[in-house]
Design a protein around this motif. Structure first.
Motif, short mmCIF file in Angstrom:
data_model
loop_
_atom_site.label_atom_id
_atom_site.label_comp_id
_atom_site.label_asym_id
_atom_site.label_seq_id
_atom_site.Cartn_x
_atom_site.Cartn_y
_atom_site.Cartn_z
N LEU A 119 9.06 28.64 86.44
CA LEU A 119 10.08 28.71 85.39
C LEU A 119 10.00 27.48 84.48
O LEU A 119 9.91 26.35 84.97
CB LEU A 119 11.47 28.81 85.99
CG LEU A 119 11.99 30.21 86.36
CD1 LEU A 119 11.08 30.88 87.37
CD2 LEU A 119 13.42 30.13 86.88
N VAL A 120 10.03 27.73 83.19
CA VAL A 120 10.02 26.66 82.20
C VAL A 120 11.32 26.72 81.40
O VAL A 120 11.56 27.69 80.68
CB VAL A 120 8.82 26.79 81.24
CG1 VAL A 120 8.82 25.64 80.22
CG2 VAL A 120 7.52 26.83 82.01
N PRO A 121 12.20 25.73 81.55
CA PRO A 121 13.44 25.73 80.76
C PRO A 121 13.14 25.77 79.27
O PRO A 121 12.30 25.03 78.77
CB PRO A 121 14.12 24.41 81.16
CG PRO A 121 13.53 24.08 82.49
CD PRO A 121 12.12 24.58 82.47
N THR A 122 13.81 26.67 78.56
CA THR A 122 13.52 26.90 77.14
C THR A 122 14.82 26.92 76.35
O THR A 122 15.79 27.56 76.75
CB THR A 122 12.78 28.22 76.95
OG1 THR A 122 11.57 28.21 77.72
CG2 THR A 122 12.44 28.44 75.48
N THR A 123 14.81 26.22 75.23
CA THR A 123 15.93 26.25 74.27
C THR A 123 15.43 26.90 72.99
O THR A 123 14.46 26.42 72.38
CB THR A 123 16.43 24.83 73.97
OG1 THR A 123 16.85 24.20 75.18
CG2 THR A 123 17.60 24.87 73.00
N TYR A 124 16.07 28.00 72.62
CA TYR A 124 15.70 28.71 71.39
C TYR A 124 16.82 28.54 70.37
O TYR A 124 17.93 29.00 70.58
CB TYR A 124 15.45 30.20 71.66
CG TYR A 124 14.87 30.93 70.47
CD1 TYR A 124 13.49 31.01 70.31
CD2 TYR A 124 15.68 31.53 69.52
CE1 TYR A 124 12.93 31.67 69.22
CE2 TYR A 124 15.14 32.20 68.44
CZ TYR A 124 13.76 32.26 68.29
OH TYR A 124 13.23 32.92 67.22
N GLN A 125 16.50 27.87 69.28
CA GLN A 125 17.49 27.60 68.23
C GLN A 125 17.16 28.45 67.00
O GLN A 125 16.20 28.19 66.29
CB GLN A 125 17.47 26.11 67.88
CG GLN A 125 18.54 25.72 66.85
CD GLN A 125 18.54 24.23 66.57
OE1 GLN A 125 17.87 23.45 67.25
NE2 GLN A 125 19.29 23.81 65.56
N SER A 126 17.98 29.47 66.79
CA SER A 126 17.82 30.32 65.62
C SER A 126 18.68 29.78 64.48
O SER A 126 19.27 28.71 64.58
CB SER A 126 18.21 31.76 65.96
OG SER A 126 19.59 31.85 66.27
N ARG A 127 18.77 30.55 63.41
CA ARG A 127 19.56 30.11 62.26
C ARG A 127 21.06 30.19 62.55
O ARG A 127 21.85 29.55 61.86
CB ARG A 127 19.22 30.96 61.03
CG ARG A 127 17.74 30.94 60.67
CD ARG A 127 17.46 31.84 59.49
NE ARG A 127 16.02 31.96 59.24
CZ ARG A 127 15.49 32.71 58.28
NH1 ARG A 127 16.29 33.39 57.48
NH2 ARG A 127 14.17 32.78 58.13
N TRP A 128 21.43 31.00 63.54
CA TRP A 128 22.86 31.24 63.76
C TRP A 128 23.36 30.70 65.10
O TRP A 128 24.50 30.32 65.20
CB TRP A 128 23.14 32.75 63.68
CG TRP A 128 22.79 33.30 62.33
CD1 TRP A 128 23.53 33.25 61.18
CD2 TRP A 128 21.58 33.97 61.99
NE1 TRP A 128 22.87 33.86 60.15
CE2 TRP A 128 21.67 34.32 60.60
CE3 TRP A 128 20.43 34.32 62.69
CZ2 TRP A 128 20.66 34.99 59.93
CZ3 TRP A 128 19.42 34.99 62.03
CH2 TRP A 128 19.54 35.31 60.66
#
Length: 324
Positions: free
Chosen positions: A212-221
């Motif tokens: 498992l790789v911790p992931t942060t996904y930052q979209s426009r909203w």
């Protein structure tokens, strides 16, 4: 006499000279290339516009140093040959072998021998059929290395113990429709989703090892905290005298690194430059192609032009003031 250019001195600075209308010729081949060029330019423009509106995703890798307690596992697993009244789901945390039940928050459904849903499963009811079982829902575990196990039990008091003779002959065929460690984001790939393992003639245990790789996904909203993972699998076939009950195990461990993904907009100036390049390049390409095709189709007939027509062409050039 020479024809005066409109615009005076400003017209003499123009880099786009125009030939006389009588010296140009429109052909069917040129018309087809024009239509094809317009269609190609429109298609490429739409592609650039979609990319501009969608933006691009920038990846950044960091060392994961945040402290979080829980890991949310979203699953949809069908055990095709394990009846619901014999099936249990357990979880281990760390390197320990002590299992605790983790199936209380799951939705249980009965399956027939073909893997089709029959109806909901109620623990207090009696279900005489020997089909499979489907489990859907969310399990909360600690954010450390651990495992989820799907296996049969002899009775509720001996859960997770050796399954004995009945367990050895239990088939572990399964279908994994969903397995996610956190919310999903646009373009996310989960390698175990849609996985199907059907064993007809042999019994044994399936083990999947996940990283498992911790992931942060930052979209426009909004921003989503989730986990990507990679997967390897191993099958251990049951043999006579083996007291270990066949089971399905999903073992996972956390990566020390994290990934941050951020959507960024492409600048309007950059978009305008790309559109100009697309339109200009398409126009130049179709014009070059038209010239080549015209030369290829007209060269074999060049020798058949009467000399009187050539003399008339020279006379017309002198009349309009064109250089020889």
């Amino acid at each position: 006499m020479k024809r005066k250019a409109s615009g005076g001195s400003l017209a003499r600075m123009s880099a786009y000279g125009r030939p006389m209308s009588g010296l140009t010729e429109k052909t069917a081949m040129g018309g087809m290339l024009t239509v094809a060029g317009v269609a190609m330019a429109a298609l490429l423009f739409v592609s650039e516009l979609v990319q501009y509106l969608r933006g691009r995703v920038v990846h950044e890798m960091n060392v994961f140093n945040e402290r979080k307690d829980e890991l949310h596992v979203h699953l949809d697993v069908s055990m095709l040959s394990m009846p619901c009244h014999l099936l249990v789901v357990g979880a281990t945390e760390g390197t320990g072998e002590v299992l605790h039940r983790a199936d209380s928050g799951l939705e249980w459904s009965l399956l027939d021998n073909g893997g089709r849903r029959v109806g909901p499963y109620v623990r207090t009811a009696v279900h005489p059929h020997a089909g499979g079982c489907r489990l859907r829902g969310e399990i909360k575990v600690g954010r450390i290395a651990g495992a989820l196990r799907f296996l049969v039990q002899e009775n509720p008091m001996l859960a997770f113990r050796k399954a004995g003779k009945n367990g050895l002959h239990q088939n572990t065929s399964h279908v994994i429709e969903k397995l996610r460690f956190g919310p999903s984001y646009k373009g996310m790939v989960n390698p175990m989703e849609g996985l199907k393992q059907v064993e007809v003639e042999k019994n044994g245990s399936w083990t999947y090892f996940l990283k498992l790789v911790p992931t942060t996904y930052q979209s426009r909203w909004k921003t989503k905290e989730t986990n990507q993972y990679s997967m390897t699998e191993f099958f251990n076939q049951a043999i006579g005298g083996d007291s270990q009950a066949p089971h399905l195990t999903i073992s996972y461990e956390m990566s020390p690194y994290s990934i941050k993904m951020k959507e960024e907009n492409i600048g309007f100036g950059h978009f305008l430059v790309r559109v100009c390049a697309v339109v200009g390049g398409t126009y130049a390409f179709t014009r070059m192609l038209d010239r080549w095709l015209y030369l290829l189709t007209s060269c074999p007939h060049a020798h058949s032009i009467p000399s009187s027509e050539i003399q008339a062409l020279h006379t017309q050039e002198k009349a309009v003031g064109l250089p020889k």
